[in-house]
Scaffold this motif. Sequence first.
Motif, PDB file in Angstrom:
ATOM      1  N   LEU A  27      63.302   2.826  24.856  1.00 42.06           N
ATOM      2  CA  LEU A  27      62.147   2.751  25.710  1.00 42.06           C
ATOM      3  C   LEU A  27      61.119   3.816  25.324  1.00 42.06           C
ATOM      4  O   LEU A  27      61.385   4.963  25.141  1.00 42.06           O
ATOM      5  N   ASP A  28      59.664   3.405  25.278  1.00 41.82           N
ATOM      6  CA  ASP A  28      58.732   4.283  25.463  1.00 41.82           C
ATOM      7  C   ASP A  28      58.537   5.295  26.839  1.00 41.82           C
ATOM      8  O   ASP A  28      59.294   4.726  27.773  1.00 41.82           O
ATOM      9  N   GLN A  29      58.012   6.353  26.656  1.00 41.05           N
ATOM     10  CA  GLN A  29      58.134   6.929  27.750  1.00 41.05           C
ATOM     11  C   GLN A  29      57.518   6.232  29.260  1.00 41.05           C
ATOM     12  O   GLN A  29      57.856   6.333  30.259  1.00 41.05           O
ATOM     13  N   GLU A  30      56.230   5.401  28.884  1.00 37.57           N
ATOM     14  CA  GLU A  30      55.434   4.609  29.971  1.00 37.57           C
ATOM     15  C   GLU A  30      56.534   3.588  30.627  1.00 37.57           C
ATOM     16  O   GLU A  30      56.703   3.520  31.743  1.00 37.57           O
ATOM     17  N   THR A  31      57.199   2.885  29.676  1.00 37.20           N
ATOM     18  CA  THR A  31      58.217   1.762  30.133  1.00 37.20           C
ATOM     19  C   THR A  31      59.420   2.773  30.847  1.00 37.20           C
ATOM     20  O   THR A  31      59.704   1.975  32.118  1.00 37.20           O
ATOM     21  N   PHE A  32      59.971   3.733  30.526  1.00 31.71           N
ATOM     22  CA  PHE A  32      61.172   4.397  30.974  1.00 31.71           C
ATOM     23  C   PHE A  32      60.714   5.045  32.260  1.00 31.71           C
ATOM     24  O   PHE A  32      61.509   4.887  33.348  1.00 31.71           O
TER      25      PHE A  32
ATOM     26  N   GLY B 209      66.139  18.376  29.914  1.00 31.51           N
ATOM     27  CA  GLY B 209      65.076  17.734  29.482  1.00 31.51           C
ATOM     28  C   GLY B 209      65.473  16.782  28.031  1.00 31.51           C
ATOM     29  O   GLY B 209      65.261  15.543  27.859  1.00 31.51           O
ATOM     30  N   THR B 210      66.249  17.482  27.206  1.00 24.90           N
ATOM     31  CA  THR B 210      66.735  16.700  26.028  1.00 24.90           C
ATOM     32  C   THR B 210      67.684  15.564  26.234  1.00 24.90           C
ATOM     33  O   THR B 210      67.757  14.554  25.719  1.00 24.90           O
ATOM     34  N   SER B 211      68.544  16.034  27.226  1.00 26.46           N
ATOM     35  CA  SER B 211      69.492  15.072  27.630  1.00 26.46           C
ATOM     36  C   SER B 211      68.811  13.596  28.172  1.00 26.46           C
ATOM     37  O   SER B 211      69.188  12.321  27.943  1.00 26.46           O
ATOM     38  N   ILE B 212      67.748  13.749  29.116  1.00 32.25           N
ATOM     39  CA  ILE B 212      66.999  12.759  29.610  1.00 32.25           C
ATOM     40  C   ILE B 212      66.239  12.061  28.366  1.00 32.25           C
ATOM     41  O   ILE B 212      66.229  10.826  28.311  1.00 32.25           O
ATOM     42  N   ARG B 213      65.537  12.907  27.478  1.00 34.63           N
ATOM     43  CA  ARG B 213      65.091  12.233  26.100  1.00 34.63           C
ATOM     44  C   ARG B 213      66.088  11.304  25.468  1.00 34.63           C
ATOM     45  O   ARG B 213      65.433   9.916  24.998  1.00 34.63           O
ATOM     46  N   ARG B 214      67.138  11.802  25.227  1.00 31.15           N
ATOM     47  CA  ARG B 214      68.105  11.118  24.519  1.00 31.15           C
ATOM     48  C   ARG B 214      68.748   9.517  25.152  1.00 31.15           C
ATOM     49  O   ARG B 214      68.790   8.780  24.679  1.00 31.15           O
ATOM     50  N   LEU B 215      68.839   9.712  26.684  1.00 30.18           N
ATOM     51  CA  LEU B 215      69.090   8.657  27.497  1.00 30.18           C
ATOM     52  C   LEU B 215      67.845   7.826  27.210  1.00 30.18           C
ATOM     53  O   LEU B 215      68.034   6.583  27.014  1.00 30.18           O
TER      54      LEU B 215
ATOM     55  N   TYR C 126      57.345  13.267  31.110  1.00 32.73           N
ATOM     56  CA  TYR C 126      56.883  13.893  29.963  1.00 32.73           C
ATOM     57  C   TYR C 126      57.263  15.753  30.401  1.00 32.73           C
ATOM     58  O   TYR C 126      57.760  16.316  29.490  1.00 32.73           O
ATOM     59  N   GLN C 127      57.057  16.179  31.696  1.00 30.41           N
ATOM     60  CA  GLN C 127      57.440  17.356  32.039  1.00 30.41           C
ATOM     61  C   GLN C 127      58.892  17.395  31.969  1.00 30.41           C
ATOM     62  O   GLN C 127      59.399  18.740  31.528  1.00 30.41           O
ATOM     63  N   LEU C 128      59.433  16.490  32.658  1.00 26.16           N
ATOM     64  CA  LEU C 128      60.991  16.447  32.430  1.00 26.16           C
ATOM     65  C   LEU C 128      61.637  16.687  31.196  1.00 26.16           C
ATOM     66  O   LEU C 128      62.462  17.561  30.709  1.00 26.16           O
ATOM     67  N   GLU C 129      61.348  15.750  30.198  1.00 25.42           N
ATOM     68  CA  GLU C 129      61.672  15.875  28.878  1.00 25.42           C
ATOM     69  C   GLU C 129      61.357  17.204  28.016  1.00 25.42           C
ATOM     70  O   GLU C 129      62.101  17.599  27.217  1.00 25.42           O
ATOM     71  N   SER C 130      60.168  17.778  28.484  1.00 28.85           N
ATOM     72  CA  SER C 130      59.886  19.142  27.629  1.00 28.85           C
ATOM     73  C   SER C 130      60.502  20.325  28.563  1.00 28.85           C
ATOM     74  O   SER C 130      59.744  21.566  28.491  1.00 28.85           O
ATOM     75  N   ASP C 131      61.210  19.981  29.632  1.00 25.89           N
ATOM     76  CA  ASP C 131      61.830  21.156  30.493  1.00 25.89           C
ATOM     77  C   ASP C 131      60.716  21.909  31.201  1.00 25.89           C
ATOM     78  O   ASP C 131      60.861  23.082  31.406  1.00 25.89           O
TER      79      ASP C 131
END
Length: 121
Positions: A45-50, A32-38, A62-67
């Motif tokens: 980008l913001d979450q919606e655009t990404f 999740g942290t790795s995807i958030r860093r990407l 959101y669920q992915l980034e927060s594991d």
Amino acid sequence: MGPAMNILTPEERQKLLEDIQQQNAMGKETLGTSIRRLRLEVTGLDQETFAAMCKISTRALYQLESDRGNPTLNTLNGILRLFGMKMTLGSLRSAPNLPAETRPMTKKRGARPASKTGQNE
């Protein structure tokens, strides 16, 4: 105002991608942290655009980034493919020769049923 992509030189981008892969492979960062860093460091980008770019819902991202949640390999690789990576044995790897539409083999069937114990006592 639309979202702006981070402006990185090819060298900076490559170094950042390698760092994200390395931190994940060493277990210093969760997936999740790795995807958030990407999303934040590579694209800006913001979450919606990404999420729209990755063809997933904002909630799923959101669920992915927060594991949280349980993403499929296809979902993960759909995101990582955009960065020239893929999941292999639990960590991120470069996939420079990965065609855009490669589908990993995920069906493994034919496991033997559990033996029935206690029938021949």
